[in-house]
Design a protein around this motif. Structure first.
Motif, PDB file in Angstrom:
ATOM      1  N   PHE A 279     -11.376   5.079  -4.614  1.00 49.61           N
ATOM      2  CA  PHE A 279     -11.780   3.888  -3.863  1.00 49.61           C
ATOM      3  C   PHE A 279     -12.936   4.173  -2.910  1.00 49.61           C
ATOM      4  O   PHE A 279     -13.910   3.431  -2.873  1.00 49.61           O
TER       5      PHE A 279
ATOM      6  N   VAL B  21     -13.582  -7.459  -5.366  1.00 48.13           N
ATOM      7  CA  VAL B  21     -13.379  -6.139  -5.964  1.00 48.13           C
ATOM      8  C   VAL B  21     -14.200  -5.986  -7.246  1.00 48.13           C
ATOM      9  O   VAL B  21     -14.253  -6.897  -8.067  1.00 48.13           O
TER      10      VAL B  21
ATOM     11  N   VAL C  17      -6.103  -1.198  -0.119  1.00 47.43           N
ATOM     12  CA  VAL C  17      -6.271  -0.548  -1.410  1.00 47.43           C
ATOM     13  C   VAL C  17      -5.382   0.687  -1.399  1.00 47.43           C
ATOM     14  O   VAL C  17      -5.490   1.527  -0.515  1.00 47.43           O
TER      15      VAL C  17
ATOM     16  N   LEU D  37      -9.247  -0.700  -9.563  1.00 46.23           N
ATOM     17  CA  LEU D  37      -9.293  -1.123  -8.163  1.00 46.23           C
ATOM     18  C   LEU D  37      -8.571  -2.448  -7.959  1.00 46.23           C
ATOM     19  O   LEU D  37      -7.857  -2.634  -6.981  1.00 46.23           O
TER      20      LEU D  37
ATOM     21  N   ALA E 222      -5.764   4.166  -6.825  1.00 48.48           N
ATOM     22  CA  ALA E 222      -7.220   4.227  -6.955  1.00 48.48           C
ATOM     23  C   ALA E 222      -7.769   5.284  -6.000  1.00 48.48           C
ATOM     24  O   ALA E 222      -8.371   4.968  -4.974  1.00 48.48           O
TER      25      ALA E 222
END
Length: 167
Positions: A100, A61, A92, A68, A97
């Protein structure tokens, strides 16, 4: 034995992107075992496989702000887990986030971005003269491709060990 597929990551509803594999062949075997054996063997093995993928995501990441990194999760879906089935999700969380997909797939940046006093990026309402292409910084799909076979192997090895201890 689970099929090792080259399937792409699966989009789960609105809350995230997840990884999965077909475990139907394993499920047939476990359907014939007692509930106690299923929980003591299958759940830890699924957790081991899930953890391999989770750890790889954490390594890959982008860490510019940590948003994130904080959005990566592993979770046992109790609603879909049951007799001879263990469902874990690694992904995720889009709620934490929502950007993303912009990082993973790249995007056009039409507005000027500055770094605020707190060190975070802030998008202004000032248009750039020409939109700027921000290239992808993919980490989810490469993590899946790199570790799905290792995750399956680790899970199956844990399963063999757990079953061996019960017999």
């Amino acid at each position: 034995m689970a099929r090792r597929s080259k399937s792409t990551p699966k989009v789960y509803a609105k809350d995230g992107l997840g990884m999965g594999f077909d475990s139907s062949q394993i499920g047939d075997f476990f359907a014939n075992l007692s509930r106690d054996m299923q929980e003591k063997a299958l759940r830890p093995a699924a957790f081991v496989a899930c953890t391999v993928l989770y750890d790889e995501l954490k390594v890959r990441v982008p860490r510019q702000e940590g948003i994130l990194d904080d959005a990566i999760y592993r979770w046992r879906d109790t609603g879909k887990s049951g007799a001879a089935v263990e469902t874990w999700k690694v992904g995720v969380n889009f709620g934490k986030a929502p950007h993303f997909h912009l990082v993973e797939e790249g995007h056009w940046q039409p507005y000027k971005v500055i770094i605020g006093a707190d060190g975070k990026f802030v998008t202004t309402n000032q248009l750039l003269s020409t939109p700027k292409w921000i290239p992808p910084n993919a980490f989810f799909r490469p993590a899946y491709d790199a570790k799905i076979n290792s995750a399956l192997d680790a899970g199956l090895n844990a399963l063999k060990i757990n079953l061996g201890q019960m017999v």
